[in-house]
Design a protein around this motif. Structure first.
Motif, PDB file in Angstrom:
ATOM      1  N   LEU A 142       0.830  -1.212   0.000  1.00  0.00           N
ATOM      2  CA  LEU A 142       0.000   0.000   0.000  1.00  0.00           C
ATOM      3  C   LEU A 142       0.859   1.254   0.000  1.00  0.00           C
ATOM      4  O   LEU A 142       0.503   2.264  -0.628  1.00  0.00           O
ATOM      5  N   MET A 143       1.980   1.205   0.693  1.00  0.00           N
ATOM      6  CA  MET A 143       2.915   2.333   0.657  1.00  0.00           C
ATOM      7  C   MET A 143       3.456   2.539  -0.749  1.00  0.00           C
ATOM      8  O   MET A 143       3.572   3.679  -1.227  1.00  0.00           O
ATOM      9  N   ALA A 144       3.770   1.439  -1.433  1.00  0.00           N
ATOM     10  CA  ALA A 144       4.253   1.554  -2.811  1.00  0.00           C
ATOM     11  C   ALA A 144       3.171   2.104  -3.741  1.00  0.00           C
ATOM     12  O   ALA A 144       3.460   2.877  -4.662  1.00  0.00           O
ATOM     13  N   ILE A 145       1.917   1.734  -3.501  1.00  0.00           N
ATOM     14  CA  ILE A 145       0.816   2.264  -4.321  1.00  0.00           C
ATOM     15  C   ILE A 145       0.662   3.762  -4.112  1.00  0.00           C
ATOM     16  O   ILE A 145       0.456   4.530  -5.071  1.00  0.00           O
ATOM     17  N   ALA A 146       0.771   4.218  -2.854  1.00  0.00           N
ATOM     18  CA  ALA A 146       0.674   5.656  -2.585  1.00  0.00           C
ATOM     19  C   ALA A 146       1.818   6.415  -3.241  1.00  0.00           C
ATOM     20  O   ALA A 146       1.620   7.501  -3.824  1.00  0.00           O
ATOM     21  N   ALA A 147       3.033   5.869  -3.182  1.00  0.00           N
ATOM     22  CA  ALA A 147       4.176   6.523  -3.839  1.00  0.00           C
ATOM     23  C   ALA A 147       3.995   6.549  -5.349  1.00  0.00           C
ATOM     24  O   ALA A 147       4.343   7.535  -6.020  1.00  0.00           O
ATOM     25  N   LEU A 148       3.438   5.473  -5.905  1.00  0.00           N
ATOM     26  CA  LEU A 148       3.207   5.438  -7.356  1.00  0.00           C
ATOM     27  C   LEU A 148       2.150   6.448  -7.778  1.00  0.00           C
ATOM     28  O   LEU A 148       2.295   7.124  -8.813  1.00  0.00           O
ATOM     29  N   ASN A 149       1.073   6.568  -6.991  1.00  0.00           N
ATOM     30  CA  ASN A 149       0.047   7.572  -7.309  1.00  0.00           C
ATOM     31  C   ASN A 149       0.620   8.987  -7.257  1.00  0.00           C
ATOM     32  O   ASN A 149       0.308   9.831  -8.114  1.00  0.00           O
ATOM     33  N   THR A 150       1.465   9.242  -6.277  1.00  0.00           N
ATOM     34  CA  THR A 150       2.101  10.564  -6.181  1.00  0.00           C
ATOM     35  C   THR A 150       3.018  10.823  -7.359  1.00  0.00           C
ATOM     36  O   THR A 150       3.029  11.924  -7.930  1.00  0.00           O
ATOM     37  N   ALA A 151       3.798   9.814  -7.752  1.00  0.00           N
ATOM     38  CA  ALA A 151       4.692   9.978  -8.896  1.00  0.00           C
ATOM     39  C   ALA A 151       3.911  10.217 -10.182  1.00  0.00           C
ATOM     40  O   ALA A 151       4.309  11.039 -11.022  1.00  0.00           O
ATOM     41  N   LEU A 152       2.787   9.519 -10.356  1.00  0.00           N
ATOM     42  CA  LEU A 152       1.980   9.720 -11.564  1.00  0.00           C
ATOM     43  C   LEU A 152       1.362  11.118 -11.602  1.00  0.00           C
ATOM     44  O   LEU A 152       1.328  11.761 -12.667  1.00  0.00           O
TER      45      LEU A 152
END
Length: 490
Positions: free
Chosen positions: A93-103
């Protein structure tokens, strides 16, 4: 696919917050590309180009701060029951949040690049082509590696900060596995292991009441309970135990009547919710203030002193400050930085103090509720509020200085864009922190509504909190702005 659906099927408010991050990233990336364009148009002024690039650090920090606040309130990044079975643990879930921020930041960078190329007249067939040829170096070719490097700075920085902020902190180390034992070798998950002789210590179990399903020593057997010995609980009439006939009819088949055991001792009372007669532990109330208030006041006073000394020695740029810095613009910048840091450090303590003042002098239900919420959310609300006060005081001081200088040039479009990005990110971060605080006390609000508290009490308590914070931080912001602008207006 599940993580994609969690991201895509969010509420409109969640997508709105992500859109705010993309908009802030667009403005910050355009400022970075504008600094590159100035460096291309003025190759002899490397110091001025580096100063423009360094000023972009303030909008970039504001954008990253907003991205972290939005990621903390994102429902797709919060652990839920059963998601670990699908492979969506805290780390995923932390990786998903970081990916959403990067996108979101990458989308803003791409939009900024399109606008930059459009204003340079590199994209023809659109209106306003070449409207900014003077400061975007339209007559020079744009270096692609430098532009891509500047565009990737913000997504990488924001996603890394989000990953570090939302990283799981309570996971056990994969290389260590400890086994803990309870009484008599039974497995247990206690935080503190028991010492030898805890079970048989004198008086440890002497004054404890009976637990459900147990039989007191030398006491009566519980009625209508399964027996632990060979003696039956219900005996035929004429046995050793005297009893009372059950029922008004004749004897049952078998020549006996059902008997209940009799004893001179009083019946065993029904077990309570807490066998030990100890009350349930109350939640910890936020009584201790945050520890940053004295340090914040000290740093704020130091910043005002440095800024005052820099304003006095502005006519002599080579006069050193006590910390080794030079007077003039560098000293003013150092003073403003220390002042902003002091406000950020002192704001949680001031918010806690505001909540304590609301509960003074015989408070009612509204004041008590508003004060307790402010004390509980002092750190979560205080830090964004301190950032907002620092930005507002800097804006008021800059406006006062610009108004006093009659022949000073007006603010340019890039300066106005940078100020708009910083102010917008600050206000959006404060509102996002308020949403996070509301989500954290959703259970308490639901419990109050179930107990019969009217919704008007909750709304009036929220209005009272907002009014108290405005009454405290509004005059403080104006006072800091006046003290910061006073030495420079001489």
């Amino acid at each position: 696919m599940l993580s994609l659906r969690l991201t895509r099927t969010a509420r409109p408010t969640v997508h709105l917050r992500r859109l705010l991050v993309a908009t802030a990233a667009t403005g910050t990336s355009f400022l970075l590309l504008s600094a590159l364009g100035y460096a291309l148009a003025h190759p002899a002024h490397s110091t001025a180009a580096l100063l423009r690039l360094s000023w972009c650090a303030v909008p970039a920090a504001s954008t990253v701060y907003l991205a972290v606040a939005v990621a903390r309130t994102d429902p797709a990044a919060k652990p839920r029951t059963g998601l670990s079975a699908f492979g969506l643990g805290p780390a995923r879930l932390m990786a998903i949040a970081a990916l959403n921020t990067a996108l979101a930041c990458a989308l803003g960078s791409v939009l900024a690049l399109l606008v930059f190329l459009h204003l340079r007249s590199d994209l023809t067939g659109m209106p306003f082509d070449g409207a900014a040829k003077d400061f975007l170096a339209a007559d020079r070719s744009l270096p692609v590696p430098a532009a891509l490097t500047l565009l990737t700075v913000l997504p990488v920085l924001a996603s890394t900060t989000v990953a570090l902020t939302l990283r799981p902190r309570d996971l056990p180390h994969p290389g260590t596995r400890s086994r803990m034992y309870g009484r008599f070798g039974a497995y247990a998950r206690t935080a503190k292991p028991e010492t030898f002789g805890t079970y048989g210590r004198f008086g440890a179990r002497f004054f404890r009441g009976p637990t459900p399903g147990t039989r007191p020593a030398n006491g009566p057997r519980p009625l209508l309970q399964p027996s632990d010995g060979p003696e039956p609980l219900l005996q035929p009439a004429g046995g050793r135990a005297a009893g009372v006939r059950v029922g008004a009819g004749g004897p049952p088949s078998g020549g006996g009547t059902l008997q209940a055991p009799a004893s001179d001792a009083p019946p065993t009372p029904a077990p309570a919710d807490h066998p030990d007669d100890t009350p349930a532990p109350l939640p910890d109330l936020p009584t201790a203030p945050p520890p940053g208030l004295p340090w914040g006041i000290a740093v704020l006073a130091a910043g005002l002193a440095v800024e005052s000394y820099a304003g006095v020695t502005e006519t002599a740029p080579h006069t050193p400050l006590p910390g080794g810095l030079a007077g003039g613009p560098v000293g003013v910048l150092a003073g403003w930085t220390l002042t902003a840091l002091g406000l950020i450090l002192a704001a949680p303590g001031l918010t806690h103090l505001c909540g304590r003042l609301l509960q003074a002098v015989r408070p009612g239900a509204r004041r008590l509720l508003a004060g307790r919420v402010l004390m509980a959310e002092a750190t979560r609300i205080g830090r964004p509020l301190g950032v907002l006060c620092a930005v507002a005081s800097a804006a008021v001081a800059a406006g006062a200085l610009h108004g006093d200088a009659g022949g000073a040039p007006a603010f340019g479009p890039l300066t106005a864009l940078g100020g708009l990005v910083v102010a917008g990110c600050t206000v959006a971060t404060l509102l996002t922190a308020a949403v996070e605080a509301r989500q954290s006390r959703a259970g308490t609000t639901a419990a109050l509504l179930r107990l019969g508290a009217p919704a008007t009490v909750l709304r009036s308590a929220a209005a009272l909190r907002a009014g108290a914070l405005l009454a405290l931080f509004g005059p403080l912001t104006l006072l800091i702005a006046e003290l910061a602008a006073l030495p420079l207006a001489r």
